[in-house]
Design a protein around this motif. Structure first.
Motif, PDB file in Angstrom:
ATOM      1  N   LEU A   1      29.193  45.386  32.991  1.00  0.00           N
ATOM      2  CA  LEU A   1      30.209  44.337  33.101  1.00  0.00           C
ATOM      3  C   LEU A   1      29.776  43.015  32.469  1.00  0.00           C
ATOM      4  O   LEU A   1      30.588  42.304  31.858  1.00  0.00           O
ATOM      5  CB  LEU A   1      30.531  44.130  34.593  1.00  0.00           C
ATOM      6  CG  LEU A   1      31.633  43.140  34.953  1.00  0.00           C
ATOM      7  CD1 LEU A   1      32.992  43.616  34.422  1.00  0.00           C
ATOM      8  CD2 LEU A   1      31.713  42.948  36.480  1.00  0.00           C
ATOM      9  N   LYS A   2      28.499  42.690  32.623  1.00  0.00           N
ATOM     10  CA  LYS A   2      27.998  41.371  32.201  1.00  0.00           C
ATOM     11  C   LYS A   2      28.406  40.975  30.783  1.00  0.00           C
ATOM     12  O   LYS A   2      29.012  39.920  30.594  1.00  0.00           O
ATOM     13  CB  LYS A   2      26.468  41.308  32.333  1.00  0.00           C
ATOM     14  CG  LYS A   2      26.014  40.909  33.724  1.00  0.00           C
ATOM     15  CD  LYS A   2      24.569  40.415  33.792  1.00  0.00           C
ATOM     16  CE  LYS A   2      23.538  41.427  33.425  1.00  0.00           C
ATOM     17  NZ  LYS A   2      22.187  41.081  33.941  1.00  0.00           N
ATOM     18  N   PRO A   3      28.088  41.789  29.774  1.00  0.00           N
ATOM     19  CA  PRO A   3      28.460  41.369  28.419  1.00  0.00           C
ATOM     20  C   PRO A   3      29.973  41.335  28.211  1.00  0.00           C
ATOM     21  O   PRO A   3      30.484  40.572  27.389  1.00  0.00           O
ATOM     22  CB  PRO A   3      27.811  42.440  27.520  1.00  0.00           C
ATOM     23  CG  PRO A   3      27.527  43.595  28.415  1.00  0.00           C
ATOM     24  CD  PRO A   3      27.335  43.046  29.790  1.00  0.00           C
ATOM     25  N   MET A   4      30.705  42.152  28.952  1.00  0.00           N
ATOM     26  CA  MET A   4      32.164  42.219  28.769  1.00  0.00           C
ATOM     27  C   MET A   4      32.851  40.936  29.237  1.00  0.00           C
ATOM     28  O   MET A   4      33.877  40.553  28.705  1.00  0.00           O
ATOM     29  CB  MET A   4      32.757  43.400  29.554  1.00  0.00           C
ATOM     30  CG  MET A   4      32.366  44.740  28.987  1.00  0.00           C
ATOM     31  SD  MET A   4      33.201  46.046  29.935  1.00  0.00           S
ATOM     32  CE  MET A   4      32.710  47.469  29.005  1.00  0.00           C
TER      33      MET A   4
ATOM     34  N   MET B   1      46.290  46.324  42.088  1.00  0.00           N
ATOM     35  CA  MET B   1      46.305  45.538  40.848  1.00  0.00           C
ATOM     36  C   MET B   1      45.412  46.263  39.856  1.00  0.00           C
ATOM     37  O   MET B   1      44.330  46.734  40.221  1.00  0.00           O
ATOM     38  CB  MET B   1      45.794  44.102  41.065  1.00  0.00           C
ATOM     39  CG  MET B   1      46.001  43.221  39.838  1.00  0.00           C
ATOM     40  SD  MET B   1      45.266  41.572  39.972  1.00  0.00           S
ATOM     41  CE  MET B   1      46.608  40.634  40.643  1.00  0.00           C
ATOM     42  N   ASN B   2      45.876  46.393  38.631  1.00  0.00           N
ATOM     43  CA  ASN B   2      45.089  47.136  37.652  1.00  0.00           C
ATOM     44  C   ASN B   2      45.252  46.548  36.256  1.00  0.00           C
ATOM     45  O   ASN B   2      45.929  45.527  36.081  1.00  0.00           O
ATOM     46  CB  ASN B   2      45.468  48.632  37.689  1.00  0.00           C
ATOM     47  CG  ASN B   2      46.958  48.842  37.409  1.00  0.00           C
ATOM     48  OD1 ASN B   2      47.549  48.182  36.547  1.00  0.00           O
ATOM     49  ND2 ASN B   2      47.578  49.759  38.143  1.00  0.00           N
ATOM     50  N   ALA B   3      44.616  47.195  35.286  1.00  0.00           N
ATOM     51  CA  ALA B   3      44.621  46.669  33.917  1.00  0.00           C
ATOM     52  C   ALA B   3      46.042  46.575  33.362  1.00  0.00           C
ATOM     53  O   ALA B   3      46.328  45.726  32.523  1.00  0.00           O
ATOM     54  CB  ALA B   3      43.753  47.569  33.030  1.00  0.00           C
ATOM     55  N   LYS B   4      46.934  47.425  33.853  1.00  0.00           N
ATOM     56  CA  LYS B   4      48.298  47.456  33.311  1.00  0.00           C
ATOM     57  C   LYS B   4      49.199  46.385  33.908  1.00  0.00           C
ATOM     58  O   LYS B   4      50.024  45.802  33.215  1.00  0.00           O
ATOM     59  CB  LYS B   4      48.921  48.826  33.567  1.00  0.00           C
ATOM     60  CG  LYS B   4      48.337  49.919  32.702  1.00  0.00           C
ATOM     61  CD  LYS B   4      49.381  51.030  32.472  1.00  0.00           C
ATOM     62  CE  LYS B   4      48.797  52.130  31.603  1.00  0.00           C
ATOM     63  NZ  LYS B   4      47.843  52.981  32.365  1.00  0.00           N
TER      64      LYS B   4
ATOM     65  N   ILE C   1      39.261  35.934  40.269  1.00  0.00           N
ATOM     66  CA  ILE C   1      39.384  37.391  40.169  1.00  0.00           C
ATOM     67  C   ILE C   1      38.195  37.993  40.921  1.00  0.00           C
ATOM     68  O   ILE C   1      37.038  37.787  40.536  1.00  0.00           O
ATOM     69  CB  ILE C   1      39.355  37.838  38.686  1.00  0.00           C
ATOM     70  CG1 ILE C   1      40.513  37.201  37.903  1.00  0.00           C
ATOM     71  CG2 ILE C   1      39.389  39.360  38.581  1.00  0.00           C
ATOM     72  CD1 ILE C   1      41.899  37.580  38.383  1.00  0.00           C
ATOM     73  N   ALA C   2      38.489  38.698  42.000  1.00  0.00           N
ATOM     74  CA  ALA C   2      37.415  39.229  42.845  1.00  0.00           C
ATOM     75  C   ALA C   2      37.523  40.744  42.949  1.00  0.00           C
ATOM     76  O   ALA C   2      38.602  41.281  43.206  1.00  0.00           O
ATOM     77  CB  ALA C   2      37.478  38.594  44.242  1.00  0.00           C
ATOM     78  N   GLY C   3      36.419  41.408  42.765  1.00  0.00           N
ATOM     79  CA  GLY C   3      36.368  42.852  42.974  1.00  0.00           C
ATOM     80  C   GLY C   3      35.984  43.137  44.411  1.00  0.00           C
ATOM     81  O   GLY C   3      35.164  42.421  44.990  1.00  0.00           O
ATOM     82  N   ASN C   4      36.587  44.140  44.996  1.00  0.00           N
ATOM     83  CA  ASN C   4      36.209  44.612  46.325  1.00  0.00           C
ATOM     84  C   ASN C   4      35.759  46.050  46.147  1.00  0.00           C
ATOM     85  O   ASN C   4      36.583  46.950  46.012  1.00  0.00           O
ATOM     86  CB  ASN C   4      37.414  44.511  47.276  1.00  0.00           C
ATOM     87  CG  ASN C   4      37.139  45.152  48.631  1.00  0.00           C
ATOM     88  OD1 ASN C   4      35.989  45.454  48.952  1.00  0.00           O
ATOM     89  ND2 ASN C   4      38.196  45.361  49.411  1.00  0.00           N
TER      90      ASN C   4
ATOM     91  N   ASP D   1      38.290  48.114  32.928  1.00  0.00           N
ATOM     92  CA  ASP D   1      39.540  47.761  33.613  1.00  0.00           C
ATOM     93  C   ASP D   1      39.436  46.382  34.263  1.00  0.00           C
ATOM     94  O   ASP D   1      40.343  45.559  34.173  1.00  0.00           O
ATOM     95  CB  ASP D   1      39.877  48.801  34.699  1.00  0.00           C
ATOM     96  CG  ASP D   1      40.305  50.122  34.094  1.00  0.00           C
ATOM     97  OD1 ASP D   1      39.885  50.413  32.957  1.00  0.00           O
ATOM     98  OD2 ASP D   1      41.064  50.866  34.740  1.00  0.00           O
ATOM     99  N   PHE D   2      38.305  46.144  34.923  1.00  0.00           N
ATOM    100  CA  PHE D   2      38.105  44.847  35.578  1.00  0.00           C
ATOM    101  C   PHE D   2      38.124  43.739  34.521  1.00  0.00           C
ATOM    102  O   PHE D   2      38.690  42.662  34.742  1.00  0.00           O
ATOM    103  CB  PHE D   2      36.775  44.859  36.344  1.00  0.00           C
ATOM    104  CG  PHE D   2      36.597  43.691  37.289  1.00  0.00           C
ATOM    105  CD1 PHE D   2      37.466  43.482  38.354  1.00  0.00           C
ATOM    106  CD2 PHE D   2      35.540  42.789  37.119  1.00  0.00           C
ATOM    107  CE1 PHE D   2      37.289  42.402  39.235  1.00  0.00           C
ATOM    108  CE2 PHE D   2      35.362  41.717  37.992  1.00  0.00           C
ATOM    109  CZ  PHE D   2      36.236  41.523  39.047  1.00  0.00           C
ATOM    110  N   THR D   3      37.553  44.023  33.354  1.00  0.00           N
ATOM    111  CA  THR D   3      37.514  43.027  32.277  1.00  0.00           C
ATOM    112  C   THR D   3      38.917  42.693  31.778  1.00  0.00           C
ATOM    113  O   THR D   3      39.218  41.532  31.490  1.00  0.00           O
ATOM    114  CB  THR D   3      36.643  43.556  31.112  1.00  0.00           C
ATOM    115  OG1 THR D   3      35.341  43.827  31.635  1.00  0.00           O
ATOM    116  CG2 THR D   3      36.538  42.535  29.994  1.00  0.00           C
ATOM    117  N   VAL D   4      39.783  43.686  31.682  1.00  0.00           N
ATOM    118  CA  VAL D   4      41.165  43.414  31.257  1.00  0.00           C
ATOM    119  C   VAL D   4      41.833  42.454  32.240  1.00  0.00           C
ATOM    120  O   VAL D   4      42.582  41.550  31.848  1.00  0.00           O
ATOM    121  CB  VAL D   4      41.977  44.736  31.149  1.00  0.00           C
ATOM    122  CG1 VAL D   4      43.455  44.443  30.902  1.00  0.00           C
ATOM    123  CG2 VAL D   4      41.423  45.611  30.035  1.00  0.00           C
TER     124      VAL D   4
END
Ligand code: PGA
Length: 252
Positions: A27-30, A215-218, A7-10, A243-246
């Motif tokens: 984000l880290k703790p999530m 692509m999203n949380a939903k 899973i990569a964020g851009n 959202d990224f965590t989901v």
């Protein structure tokens, strides 16, 4: 064949260093302890040092959003692969459609960048994908197959261990229009079949092919459930930690 999700964020051209630090700290703790997939954030060049420092000792890896193909020289404004690795960067996005569209990148330069990045020890996230007119004309398979072949010309089977392909239909990027899970699966499958022709079935089966484009949380869980979709390259939704965590959760 079990492939590990990536899973990569851009982040694109978003977040100053201070904002990057804040987002990473959120984000880290999530995502802590969520080791069922590889988690990568690809950030603007000026955020790299901050991101590498802030993610030390965590399960978040740092990527860049582009790299030049020369080792050094008179290329004003460009960044080499060695500059990235020395800063602690592990991944790099190459051939994103925005680079192709706005910065005149071609399959030829994408191929040169890919080879330079691999030679320097970077993992490459290589983007391919059709524009809307190409999908409507029924030539999506030909387009992604041609891009895959041209962009990976002279890349060895051994080096393919360090290549992730991101299938990103251009019409789905930042538009809120997502490919259906079936469309994503089908076209990722076409890319896998192309890799099988180039490198043999074993390399194709082991290769990670992401989907990207709204692509999203939903919708992540549905897309990631598909056989040929091994992760996501996420733009807009990667800028919001929850959202990224989901999406990371969907890949566990
Ligand atoms: P998006 O971007 O998720 O905002 O559509 C994806 C990408 O361009 O990698």
């Amino acid at each position: 064949m079990a492939r590990r999700y990536v899973i990569a964020g851009n982040w694109k051209m978003n977040k100053t260093p201070a904002e990057a630090k804040a987002l990473i700290e959120e984000l880290k703790p999530m995502v802590a302890g969520k080791n069922g997939c590889d988690i990568v954030i690809c950030v603007p060049y000026v955020d790299i040092c901050t991101a590498v420092e802030a993610t030390k000792g965590t399960n978040i890896k740092v990527g860049a959003e582009n790299v030049h193909f020369a080792e050094s020289g008179a290329y004003t404004g460009e960044i080499s692969a060695k500059m990235l690795t020395e800063c602690g960067v592990e991944y790099v996005i190459i051939g994103h459609s925005e680079r192709r569209q706005y910065f005149a990148e071609t399959d030829e330069t994408v191929n040169l960048r890919t080879k330079a990045a691999l030679a320097a020890g970077l993992k490459v996230i290589l983007c391919v994908g059709e524009v809307k007119e190409q999908r409507l004309s029924g030539i999506t398979d030909e387009v992604v197959s041609m891009q895959t072949k041209l962009d990976l010309a002279d890349v060895s089977a051994e080096d393919m261990k360090n290549v992730i392909i991101a299938y990103e239909p251009v019409w789905a990027i930042g538009t809120g229009l997502t490919a259906t899970p079936e469309q994503a699966d089908e076209t990722c499958g076409v890319i896998r079949a192309t890799l099988a022709k180039m490198y043999g079935q074993d390399v194709a089966d082991a290769s990670i092919i992401q989907y990207g484009g709204s692509m999203n949380a939903k919708n992540a869980a549905e897309l990631l459930a598909k056989e040929n979709v091994d992760g996501g390259l996420i733009g807009g939704a990667s800028l919001k930690a929850p959202d990224f965590t989901v999406i990371v959760d969907a890949a566990q």
